[in-house]
Write an enzyme that holds these catalytic residues in place. Structure first.
Site, PDB file in Angstrom:
ATOM      1  N   THR A  80       0.688  -1.185   0.064  1.00  0.00           N
ATOM      2  CA  THR A  80      -0.054  -0.029  -0.157  1.00  0.00           C
ATOM      3  C   THR A  80       0.855   1.189  -0.061  1.00  0.00           C
ATOM      4  O   THR A  80       0.301   2.439   0.053  1.00  0.00           O
ATOM      5  CB  THR A  80      -0.919   0.088   1.263  1.00  0.00           C
ATOM      6  OG1 THR A  80       0.012  -0.330   2.498  1.00  0.00           O
ATOM      7  CG2 THR A  80      -1.881  -1.096   0.962  1.00  0.00           C
ATOM      8  N   HIS A 127     -19.405 -25.055 -15.222  1.00  0.00           N
ATOM      9  CA  HIS A 127     -19.264 -24.670 -13.828  1.00  0.00           C
ATOM     10  C   HIS A 127     -19.063 -23.097 -13.662  1.00  0.00           C
ATOM     11  O   HIS A 127     -19.637 -22.510 -12.892  1.00  0.00           O
ATOM     12  CB  HIS A 127     -17.860 -25.354 -13.257  1.00  0.00           C
ATOM     13  CG  HIS A 127     -17.482 -25.004 -11.829  1.00  0.00           C
ATOM     14  ND1 HIS A 127     -17.554 -25.846 -10.696  1.00  0.00           N
ATOM     15  CD2 HIS A 127     -16.968 -23.841 -11.431  1.00  0.00           C
ATOM     16  CE1 HIS A 127     -17.269 -25.009  -9.723  1.00  0.00           C
ATOM     17  NE2 HIS A 127     -16.894 -23.962  -9.995  1.00  0.00           N
ATOM     18  N   GLU A 128     -18.334 -22.452 -14.670  1.00  0.00           N
ATOM     19  CA  GLU A 128     -18.227 -21.207 -14.811  1.00  0.00           C
ATOM     20  C   GLU A 128     -19.492 -20.455 -15.152  1.00  0.00           C
ATOM     21  O   GLU A 128     -19.747 -19.299 -14.737  1.00  0.00           O
ATOM     22  CB  GLU A 128     -16.909 -20.723 -15.673  1.00  0.00           C
ATOM     23  CG  GLU A 128     -15.664 -21.327 -15.200  1.00  0.00           C
ATOM     24  CD  GLU A 128     -15.186 -21.079 -13.806  1.00  0.00           C
ATOM     25  OE1 GLU A 128     -15.569 -19.836 -13.219  1.00  0.00           O
ATOM     26  OE2 GLU A 128     -14.486 -21.776 -13.343  1.00  0.00           O
TER      27      GLU A 128
END
Length: 503
Positions: A117, A339-340
């Site tokens: 960060t 599945h996706e």
């Protein structure tokens, strides 16, 4: 060269010189060359570093590093943290003015937050902002098996900061310790460790800082594990200010992207705002990597400008890794596609417009993936929001059961996410258990509540997908052929198929 190799070399030199003298060779020129060479070697090794004494006759160099030129304008996405840090640094710059109000200048500033960060960058910018000497070290540099070595290096670090400030005629010096949790961890009662001696020495040095002396000294440290630090470090009078450096929001991500896009040629279709929307939860380091990877993709394809497609590929790579060459059978590809698509259909139904892309290409450990595009940054989550996220995670396994009658191991990661979200609901008092502490609830109660939540959401997910069963068939052929399906095209297919089957 190893320690023993050095000792053997040093021991061999006088033997060789004695032998040459014995056979009649003039060794004076050789001695002069050795003296000159040894002096030059010593000057090169000791320039810019300070020797630290060590236990058992061993010594190590306590390193001090001067940072690259860095200003606060070069750091994006941390407006609040930068403002708070500048205010703290003004006490160092305007020391005479603050005396009139009786303000005690700060001794230490602790930067906390997730990795990547910009905590180290902010420390470097602080040195430029205050025109201070910057001396930095990592917490691991003070760790040694010999007792007293770490404490000695702490003393040398502070001593070197003062000496350099006087030598360079600077009014102040900033000592920065990265990963301070390595040496500043909580002390264990009744146990004497090398870490404790190092921490005790650091506390002593901070107590010995007098804010009215020249050169003034300010301690800065960074950690992403603040909860591990000893309370003696965190009290006022040592680390007076604790500044949280969080992950950037959308505005901050846009600022960071603009900074890293300055030296990169962008194509006309490149939209940094869209990248900022799709990178929720990314750190500044990850955003820099996105822009760098996008440039690499453009270079790989021999293009002069970075297109939006390159940045989309870069986001996928930073999130999931490089695309792999793993070969899969047609049956596996179809199962992965179902599945996706299960994930994508549920996501569009519960949160319209959030699917950015459905992909069948393997990346990292995944054989396929759905990239979601959150409409806005969200930090507070309601019970229904978490339930919808669980339904999206369950969509893949439910789709497999619909078309194959059973699940596969590909749902393991989805189930882990679902269980974590259920745990969040329990900890937040959003379940039938009410406001409880999970540590005092029996396993049987937790398992019963967990099963009730997941079973109910699985039923809701199956109902949603069964009502859109036709969308699987129409999307499958395109996904198998092209391997990727954009969010807009997927939504068009989903809408058109619904209209045809409802007519």
């Amino acid at each position: 060269m190893s320690k023993y190799g050095k000792e053997m070399t040093i021991g061999a030199i006088p033997v060789v010189l004695v032998f040459l003298f014995y056979i009649g060779v003039n060794i004076i020129p050789i001695l002069l060359m050795l003296i000159i060479g040894g002096s030059m070697f010593y000057m090169i090794r000791t320039r810019g570093i300070t020797t630290g004494s060590g236990g058992g006759g061993s010594a190590r160099k306590a390193r001090t590093r001067q940072p690259a030129y860095m200003t606060f304008d070069d750091i994006g996405g941390q407006d609040h943290a930068k403002g708070e840090l500048k205010e703290s640094l003004d006490f160092l710059i305007r020391a005479d003015d603050i005396k009139q109000l009786g303000i005690r200048p700060l001794k230490g500033i602790l930067l906390t937050g997730p990795p990547g960060t910009g905590k180290t960058l902010m420390a470097k910018a602080a040195a430029h902002y205050t025109n201070s000497v910057f001396v930095s070290a990592s917490g691991s540099e003070f760790v040694e098996m010999y007792v007293g070595v770490g404490a000695s290096r702490v003393r040398d670090l502070f001593k070197d900061a003062r000496a350099r400030a006087q030598k360079e005629n600077k009014p102040s010096a900033i000592v920065f310790i990265d990963e301070i949790d390595v040496i500043g961890g909580q002390r264990q009662g009744g146990q004497h460790r090398e870490y404790d001696q190092t921490l005790n020495q650091l506390l002593t040095e901070m107590d010995g800082i007098h804010t009215d002396e020249e050169p003034r000294l300010l301690i800065m440290a960074a950690t992403n594990r603040k909860e591990m630090l000893d309370s003696a470090l965190l009290r006022p009078g040592r680390f007076d200010r604790h500044i949280q450096v969080d992950l950037p929001d959308k505005k901050g991500r846009m600022h960071i992207l603009n900074i890293h896009a300055k030296n990169k040629p962008l194509a006309a279709d490149a939209q940094l705002e869209q990248v900022a929307e799709q990178t929720f939860g990314f750190s500044g380091a990850q955003l820099e990597s996105v822009m760098n990877e996008a440039a690499i993709y453009a270079f790989r394809e021999g293009e002069a400008n970075i297109r939006q497609a390159h940045m989309a590929q870069a986001i996928d790579k930073v999130m999931m890794g490089e695309r792999s060459d793993r070969e899969t059978t047609l049956e596996e590809r179809e199962r992965v596609a179902y599945h996706e698509l299960g994930h994508a259909i549920v996501a569009e139904l519960v949160k319209p417009g959030t699917v950015s892309q459905v992909a069948l290409s393997p990346r990292g450990q995944a054989l396929g993936y759905v990239r979601h595009n959150p409409p806005q940054d969200q930090y507070l989550h309601t019970k229904r929001y978490i339930e919808e996220r669980i339904m999206i995670a369950l969509g893949g396994s439910v789709a497999e059961e619909m078309f194959y009658g059973e699940r596969s191991t590909g749902s393991r990661g989805d189930f882990d996410q679902a269980l974590q979200m259920v745990a969040t609901m329990v900890d937040s008092g959003l379940t039938g258990l009410g406001i409880v502490d999970r540590s005092i609830v029996t396993k049987q109660e937790l398992m019963k509540e967990n099963a009730a939540i997941l079973d109910g959401l699985t039923r809701q997910t199956r109902e949603l997908l069964e009502s859109r069963r036709h969308a699987f068939t129409e999307s499958l052929a395109i996904l198998l052929q092209e391997e990727t399906l954009s969010g807009d095209r997927f939504r068009d297919i989903l809408s058109d198929s619904l209209e045809r089957h409802s007519a």
